[in-house]
Enzyme design. Structure first.
Site, PDB file in Angstrom:
ATOM      1  N   GLN A 134       0.853  -1.188   0.000  1.00  0.00           N
ATOM      2  CA  GLN A 134       0.000   0.000   0.000  1.00  0.00           C
ATOM      3  C   GLN A 134       0.892   1.242   0.000  1.00  0.00           C
ATOM      4  O   GLN A 134       1.477   1.574   1.028  1.00  0.00           O
ATOM      5  CB  GLN A 134      -0.849  -0.067   1.271  1.00  0.00           C
ATOM      6  CG  GLN A 134      -1.775   1.067   1.544  1.00  0.00           C
ATOM      7  CD  GLN A 134      -2.469   0.870   2.895  1.00  0.00           C
ATOM      8  OE1 GLN A 134      -2.257  -0.134   3.568  1.00  0.00           O
ATOM      9  NE2 GLN A 134      -3.270   1.813   3.299  1.00  0.00           N
ATOM     10  N   GLY A 135       1.010   1.900  -1.150  1.00  0.00           N
ATOM     11  CA  GLY A 135       1.897   3.059  -1.275  1.00  0.00           C
ATOM     12  C   GLY A 135       1.126   4.355  -1.094  1.00  0.00           C
ATOM     13  O   GLY A 135       0.864   5.070  -2.068  1.00  0.00           O
ATOM     14  N   SER A 195       1.496   6.628   2.265  1.00  0.00           N
ATOM     15  CA  SER A 195       2.213   7.639   3.056  1.00  0.00           C
ATOM     16  C   SER A 195       3.472   8.130   2.361  1.00  0.00           C
ATOM     17  O   SER A 195       4.157   7.368   1.671  1.00  0.00           O
ATOM     18  CB  SER A 195       2.627   7.052   4.408  1.00  0.00           C
ATOM     19  OG  SER A 195       1.521   6.531   5.083  1.00  0.00           O
ATOM     20  N   SER A 210       4.580  -1.130   4.015  1.00  0.00           N
ATOM     21  CA  SER A 210       4.744  -2.479   4.571  1.00  0.00           C
ATOM     22  C   SER A 210       4.856  -3.503   3.451  1.00  0.00           C
ATOM     23  O   SER A 210       4.102  -3.437   2.467  1.00  0.00           O
ATOM     24  CB  SER A 210       3.554  -2.846   5.455  1.00  0.00           C
ATOM     25  OG  SER A 210       3.458  -1.963   6.546  1.00  0.00           O
ATOM     26  N   GLU A 233      -9.034  -1.275   6.307  1.00  0.00           N
ATOM     27  CA  GLU A 233      -7.860  -1.384   7.179  1.00  0.00           C
ATOM     28  C   GLU A 233      -8.254  -1.145   8.640  1.00  0.00           C
ATOM     29  O   GLU A 233      -7.654  -1.690   9.557  1.00  0.00           O
ATOM     30  CB  GLU A 233      -6.795  -0.369   6.739  1.00  0.00           C
ATOM     31  CG  GLU A 233      -5.499  -0.515   7.508  1.00  0.00           C
ATOM     32  CD  GLU A 233      -4.341   0.276   6.897  1.00  0.00           C
ATOM     33  OE1 GLU A 233      -4.584   1.075   5.984  1.00  0.00           O
ATOM     34  OE2 GLU A 233      -3.205   0.073   7.359  1.00  0.00           O
ATOM     35  N   GLU A 287      -5.377   9.875  16.997  1.00  0.00           N
ATOM     36  CA  GLU A 287      -5.874  11.260  17.033  1.00  0.00           C
ATOM     37  C   GLU A 287      -6.756  11.537  15.810  1.00  0.00           C
ATOM     38  O   GLU A 287      -7.808  12.169  15.917  1.00  0.00           O
ATOM     39  CB  GLU A 287      -4.697  12.259  17.043  1.00  0.00           C
ATOM     40  CG  GLU A 287      -3.884  12.267  18.325  1.00  0.00           C
ATOM     41  CD  GLU A 287      -2.933  11.080  18.445  1.00  0.00           C
ATOM     42  OE1 GLU A 287      -2.634  10.438  17.411  1.00  0.00           O
ATOM     43  OE2 GLU A 287      -2.499  10.786  19.577  1.00  0.00           O
TER      44      GLU A 287
HETATM   45  C1  FAD Z   1       3.554  -0.619  11.393  1.00  0.00           C
HETATM   46  C2  FAD Z   1       3.176   0.423  10.390  1.00  0.00           C
HETATM   47  C3  FAD Z   1       2.881   0.042   9.096  1.00  0.00           C
HETATM   48  C4  FAD Z   1       2.540   1.009   8.145  1.00  0.00           C
HETATM   49  N1  FAD Z   1       2.288   0.579   6.869  1.00  0.00           N
HETATM   50  C5  FAD Z   1       1.986   1.487   5.921  1.00  0.00           C
HETATM   51  C6  FAD Z   1       1.771   1.062   4.564  1.00  0.00           C
HETATM   52  O1  FAD Z   1       1.849  -0.133   4.248  1.00  0.00           O
HETATM   53  N2  FAD Z   1       1.504   2.010   3.629  1.00  0.00           N
HETATM   54  C7  FAD Z   1       1.414   3.333   3.942  1.00  0.00           C
HETATM   55  O2  FAD Z   1       1.133   4.110   3.046  1.00  0.00           O
HETATM   56  N3  FAD Z   1       1.627   3.777   5.206  1.00  0.00           N
HETATM   57  C8  FAD Z   1       1.919   2.883   6.205  1.00  0.00           C
HETATM   58  N4  FAD Z   1       2.148   3.304   7.488  1.00  0.00           N
HETATM   59  C9  FAD Z   1       2.180   4.748   7.778  1.00  0.00           C
HETATM   60  C10 FAD Z   1       0.983   5.280   8.553  1.00  0.00           C
HETATM   61  O3  FAD Z   1      -0.188   5.239   7.770  1.00  0.00           O
HETATM   62  C11 FAD Z   1       1.343   6.706   8.995  1.00  0.00           C
HETATM   63  O4  FAD Z   1       2.433   6.622   9.880  1.00  0.00           O
HETATM   64  C12 FAD Z   1       0.178   7.398   9.683  1.00  0.00           C
HETATM   65  O5  FAD Z   1      -0.886   7.626   8.808  1.00  0.00           O
HETATM   66  C13 FAD Z   1       0.611   8.733  10.314  1.00  0.00           C
HETATM   67  O6  FAD Z   1       1.268   9.528   9.386  1.00  0.00           O
HETATM   68  P1  FAD Z   1       2.692  10.157   9.736  1.00  0.00           P
HETATM   69  O7  FAD Z   1       3.592   9.077  10.222  1.00  0.00           O
HETATM   70  O8  FAD Z   1       3.135  10.961   8.567  1.00  0.00           O
HETATM   71  O9  FAD Z   1       2.449  11.104  10.995  1.00  0.00           O
HETATM   72  P2  FAD Z   1       1.897  12.604  10.963  1.00  0.00           P
HETATM   73  O10 FAD Z   1       0.709  12.686  10.061  1.00  0.00           O
HETATM   74  O11 FAD Z   1       3.037  13.523  10.706  1.00  0.00           O
HETATM   75  O12 FAD Z   1       1.399  12.762  12.457  1.00  0.00           O
HETATM   76  C14 FAD Z   1       2.305  13.027  13.535  1.00  0.00           C
HETATM   77  C15 FAD Z   1       1.481  13.205  14.806  1.00  0.00           C
HETATM   78  O13 FAD Z   1       0.595  14.338  14.668  1.00  0.00           O
HETATM   79  C16 FAD Z   1      -0.750  13.942  14.896  1.00  0.00           C
HETATM   80  N5  FAD Z   1      -1.636  14.662  13.975  1.00  0.00           N
HETATM   81  C17 FAD Z   1      -1.459  14.866  12.644  1.00  0.00           C
HETATM   82  N6  FAD Z   1      -2.500  15.560  12.128  1.00  0.00           N
HETATM   83  C18 FAD Z   1      -3.367  15.770  13.156  1.00  0.00           C
HETATM   84  C19 FAD Z   1      -4.639  16.420  13.258  1.00  0.00           C
HETATM   85  N7  FAD Z   1      -5.234  16.977  12.190  1.00  0.00           N
HETATM   86  N8  FAD Z   1      -5.242  16.428  14.482  1.00  0.00           N
HETATM   87  C20 FAD Z   1      -4.657  15.859  15.566  1.00  0.00           C
HETATM   88  N9  FAD Z   1      -3.461  15.237  15.528  1.00  0.00           N
HETATM   89  C21 FAD Z   1      -2.819  15.199  14.343  1.00  0.00           C
HETATM   90  C22 FAD Z   1      -0.778  12.450  14.608  1.00  0.00           C
HETATM   91  O14 FAD Z   1      -1.830  11.803  15.310  1.00  0.00           O
HETATM   92  C23 FAD Z   1       0.594  11.995  15.112  1.00  0.00           C
HETATM   93  O15 FAD Z   1       0.562  11.788  16.505  1.00  0.00           O
HETATM   94  C24 FAD Z   1       2.485   2.377   8.480  1.00  0.00           C
HETATM   95  C25 FAD Z   1       2.780   2.772   9.796  1.00  0.00           C
HETATM   96  C26 FAD Z   1       3.125   1.816  10.740  1.00  0.00           C
HETATM   97  C27 FAD Z   1       3.434   2.259  12.147  1.00  0.00           C
END
Ligand code: FAD
Length: 327
Positions: A72-73, A75, A107, A190, A310
């Site tokens: 799943q591409g 993020s 992933s 998901e 969140e």
């Molecule tokens: C084990 C694992 C597997 C994953 N697999 C995949 C995958 O296969 N494909 C893929 O595309 N992604 C994958 N991800 C990524 C995951 O979807 C993202 O990490 C997640 O959506 C959060 O995005 P970010 O890491 O950019 O954090 P950010 O969006 O930068 O958030 C950082 C912090 O700010 C908070 N925040 C952000 N915006 C708001 C808001 N509007 N209100 C309140 N709080 C806010 C968040 O809750 C978080 O605590 C995976 C992540 C993990 C941990």
């Protein structure tokens, strides 16, 4: 793995509920499907709904019988919670898209044959309206996968670099610019069907807490009781989601409740293990200790993947409770 999937996709037909029953029964007998297999549930329904008949016929049977792994591409380094900000570009070049950009936390990218990729086919100003979903073959020239090590010690996910990768236009899921609908479909699954698989597994891990660890006093009994309640609250909620899906409706924003209950239950089970036997979880050696340590660490991710806790609470507040939108 073919029960409950339509015959046109290489499945055996029947209600989607069958998929849930099969997973729960396998897990009860100590054979939970590997987490990678859950991508069938996360990405599969979107391809069924938005992919052309040829695409489904060509790719689906190989997904269902385990020949192909999908990833799943979505993020990107600057677009996680806010996917509308993603910058990977798909440039129109006649019969193909030429895709350039970077994904992160993908992933199973290292072992996957296909990737459901979100890319910007329109302008940045259009936000989500300028995003399309493409089904990409991972052996296409121009793709580089760099593994990322998680704190569990695994390199389950990876960075994905795309440099002028050519994707035939007939691999576009739904209309050009309809990436939002595909994304919502994927995320709803998901947050719910995957949570069903997880609850089946959490039940077996909670039974192992009870079997392998010795509670001392009422406080420990209370901890186990709270974890039991969390797992069963999750089970009952996702069971309702399954009914919604089985009746042909889309699961929608309520799946954010499922996802909150999943991360609550997953942490409750492994925090209970930590509370009852901190020595084993912090210092223990051997396969059983390592498994508890791995599961306890991985549980931290449950409130991040599929959208953070969140973000789920924002969805519950705005789309279910009707509270004012965040500015
Ligand atoms: C084990 C694992 C597997 C994953 N697999 C995949 C995958 O296969 N494909 C893929 O595309 N992604 C994958 N991800 C990524 C995951 O979807 C993202 O990490 C997640 O959506 C959060 O995005 P970010 O890491 O950019 O954090 P950010 O969006 O930068 O958030 C950082 C912090 O700010 C908070 N925040 C952000 N915006 C708001 C808001 N509007 N209100 C309140 N709080 C806010 C968040 O809750 C978080 O605590 C995976 C992540 C993990 C941990």
């Amino acid at each position: 793995g073919r029960q409950g999937w339509p015959e046109r996709a290489g499945g055996l037909g029947g209600s989607p509920l069958r998929r849930g029953v099969v997973v729960e029964e396998l897990t009860k007998f100590g054979c939970p499907p590997p987490f990678a297999a859950s991508l069938v549930e996360v990405l599969g329904p979107a391809v069924l709904e938005f992919g052309s008949a040829e695409l489904v016929e060509q790719y689906y049977p190989r997904l269902l019988d385990g020949t192909d792994v999908w990833c799943q591409g979505f993020s990107e380094p600057e677009a996680g919670s806010d996917l509308g900000a993603l910058r990977t570009r798909a440039i129109d070049d006649g019969d193909t898209w030429r895709v350039t950009g970077q994904k992160i936390w993908t992933s199973y990218a290292g072992s996957a044959q296909r990737c459901l990729l979100l890319a910007r086919t329109g302008s940045v100003e259009e936000g989500f309206k300028g995003i399309s979903a493409l089904l990409l073959d991972m052996d296409t020239p121009g793709i580089e996968v760099r593994p990322l090590r998680a704190m569990t010690g695994d390199d389950e996910f990876a960075e994905l670099f795309l440099d002028d990768v050519r994707v035939p236009k007939d691999r576009t899921l739904g209309a050009v610019g309809a990436g939002a609908a595909v994304t919502m479909n994927v995320l709803a699954n998901e947050r719910s069907v995957l949570a069903w698989q997880r609850q089946a597994w959490l039940q077996s891990r909670l039974s192992a807490v009870v079997a392998e660890m010795v509670p001392v006093g009422e406080q420990d009994d209370h901890t186990i009781g709270a974890a039991y309640t969390a797992v069963h609250a999750l089970r009952l909620r996702v069971r309702e989601t399954f009914d919604t899906i089985a009746s042909g409706d889309s699961a929608g924003p309520l799946t954010s409740v499922d996802k909150i209950l999943l991360s609550t239950a997953e942490k409750a089970v492994f925090d209970a293990a930590m509370k009852l036997d901190p020595e084993l979880l912090l210092l223990g050696d051997g396969p059983s200790a390592e498994r508890w340590q791995y599961d306890h660490t991985y549980a931290r991710a449950s409130s991040i993947y599929g959208g953070t806790a969140e973000i789920q609470r924002n969805i519950v507040a705005e789309r279910i409770l009707g509270l004012p939108r965040e500015k």
